[in-house]
Design a protein around this motif. Structure first.
Motif, short mmCIF file in Angstrom:
data_model
loop_
_atom_site.label_atom_id
_atom_site.label_comp_id
_atom_site.label_asym_id
_atom_site.label_seq_id
_atom_site.Cartn_x
_atom_site.Cartn_y
_atom_site.Cartn_z
N LEU A 1 94.75 -7.23 38.50
CA LEU A 1 93.52 -6.72 39.08
C LEU A 1 93.62 -5.21 39.20
CD1 LEU A 1 92.81 -9.33 41.88
CD2 LEU A 1 91.77 -9.17 39.63
N LEU A 2 92.50 -4.54 39.00
CA LEU A 2 92.45 -3.08 39.08
C LEU A 2 91.83 -2.65 40.40
CD1 LEU A 2 91.23 -2.32 35.45
CD2 LEU A 2 93.57 -2.27 36.33
N LEU A 3 92.40 -1.62 40.99
CA LEU A 3 91.94 -1.07 42.26
C LEU A 3 91.23 0.24 42.00
CD1 LEU A 3 91.98 -1.02 45.39
CD2 LEU A 3 94.22 0.08 45.23
N ASN A 4 89.95 0.32 42.37
CA ASN A 4 89.16 1.52 42.18
C ASN A 4 89.59 2.57 43.22
OD1 ASN A 4 87.22 3.52 42.07
ND2 ASN A 4 85.50 2.11 42.00
N ILE A 5 90.07 3.73 42.75
CA ILE A 5 90.50 4.78 43.67
C ILE A 5 89.55 5.97 43.64
CG2 ILE A 5 92.91 4.08 43.67
CD1 ILE A 5 93.44 6.45 41.73
N PHE B 1 85.88 7.89 41.50
CA PHE B 1 85.47 8.70 40.35
C PHE B 1 85.90 8.09 39.02
CE2 PHE B 1 86.16 11.52 44.00
CZ PHE B 1 84.84 11.88 44.22
N GLY B 2 85.83 6.78 38.92
CA GLY B 2 86.14 6.10 37.68
C GLY B 2 87.62 5.89 37.42
N ASN B 3 88.45 6.20 38.39
CA ASN B 3 89.90 6.02 38.25
C ASN B 3 90.32 4.70 38.88
OD1 ASN B 3 90.46 8.71 37.12
ND2 ASN B 3 89.76 9.41 39.11
N VAL B 4 91.24 4.01 38.22
CA VAL B 4 91.73 2.73 38.73
C VAL B 4 93.25 2.68 38.64
CG1 VAL B 4 89.63 1.42 38.21
CG2 VAL B 4 91.41 1.62 36.48
N VAL B 5 93.84 1.84 39.48
CA VAL B 5 95.28 1.61 39.51
C VAL B 5 95.49 0.10 39.47
CG1 VAL B 5 97.35 1.88 40.92
CG2 VAL B 5 95.67 3.69 40.86
N VAL B 6 96.55 -0.35 38.82
CA VAL B 6 96.88 -1.77 38.82
C VAL B 6 97.33 -2.13 40.24
CG1 VAL B 6 98.38 -3.55 37.85
CG2 VAL B 6 97.52 -1.71 36.40
N SER B 7 96.60 -3.02 40.89
CA SER B 7 96.84 -3.31 42.31
C SER B 7 98.21 -3.91 42.58
CB SER B 7 95.74 -4.21 42.86
OG SER B 7 95.73 -5.44 42.18
N SER B 8 98.78 -4.64 41.64
CA SER B 8 100.09 -5.25 41.87
C SER B 8 101.21 -4.22 41.89
CB SER B 8 100.38 -6.30 40.80
OG SER B 8 100.43 -5.71 39.52
N ARG B 9 100.95 -3.01 41.43
CA ARG B 9 101.97 -1.95 41.41
C ARG B 9 101.94 -1.08 42.68
NH1 ARG B 9 104.07 -1.05 36.14
NH2 ARG B 9 105.69 -0.05 37.35
N VAL B 10 100.91 -1.24 43.51
CA VAL B 10 100.76 -0.41 44.71
C VAL B 10 101.73 -0.88 45.80
CG1 VAL B 10 99.17 0.27 46.56
CG2 VAL B 10 98.36 0.12 44.21
N VAL B 11 102.49 0.09 46.33
CA VAL B 11 103.43 -0.19 47.41
C VAL B 11 102.82 0.23 48.75
CG1 VAL B 11 105.69 0.41 48.37
CG2 VAL B 11 105.43 0.06 45.92
N ALA B 12 102.14 1.40 48.76
CA ALA B 12 101.58 1.92 50.01
C ALA B 12 100.34 2.77 49.74
CB ALA B 12 102.61 2.75 50.74
N ILE B 13 99.44 2.76 50.72
CA ILE B 13 98.27 3.63 50.72
C ILE B 13 98.32 4.37 52.05
CG2 ILE B 13 95.75 3.75 50.64
CD1 ILE B 13 95.89 0.91 49.32
N VAL B 14 98.51 5.70 52.00
CA VAL B 14 98.73 6.46 53.23
C VAL B 14 97.81 7.68 53.31
CG1 VAL B 14 101.14 5.75 53.45
CG2 VAL B 14 100.60 7.76 52.13
N SER B 15 97.69 8.20 54.51
CA SER B 15 96.93 9.42 54.76
C SER B 15 97.81 10.63 54.42
CB SER B 15 96.51 9.45 56.23
OG SER B 15 95.89 10.67 56.52
N PRO B 16 97.25 11.66 53.84
CA PRO B 16 98.05 12.81 53.39
C PRO B 16 98.34 13.85 54.46
CG PRO B 16 95.81 13.13 52.73
CD PRO B 16 95.86 11.77 53.39
#
Length: 85
Positions: A3-7, A9-24
């Motif tokens: 499954l692809l994760l919309n991040i 502006f048309g950019n996507v990441v493979v959701s199974s590869r995501v380890v963390a989503i953090v605030s910068p």
């Protein structure tokens, strides 16, 4: 099938590869970003806008996004069932 994760502006990441989503905003995240840039593992998907979230993958790539971390996390948790969410 991955499954692809919309991040934004048309950019996507493979959701199974995501380890963390953090605030910068924290100092450790700024150091992580600088280190990834030095190691050539930084991907800027913010399209020139302010970075609002940092996505870390299992391959140690650091991806910058202009979408809020909470919004990306909601998309990640979505049980939509479609390829991109």
């Amino acid at each position: 099938m991955s499954l692809l994760l919309n991040i934004g502006f048309g950019n996507v990441v493979v959701s199974s590869r995501v380890v963390a989503i953090v605030s910068p905003s924290s100092a450790p995240m700024k150091r992580l970003k600088d280190e990834a840039k030095k190691d050539r593992k930084l991907i800027d998907a913010s399209q020139g806008r302010k970075t609002r979230s940092i996505i870390i993958t299992d391959s140690n790539h650091v991806i910058l996004s202009a979408v809020q971390a909470e919004t990306v996390a909601q998309r990640f948790d979505s049980e939509d069932g479609s390829k991109t969410y």
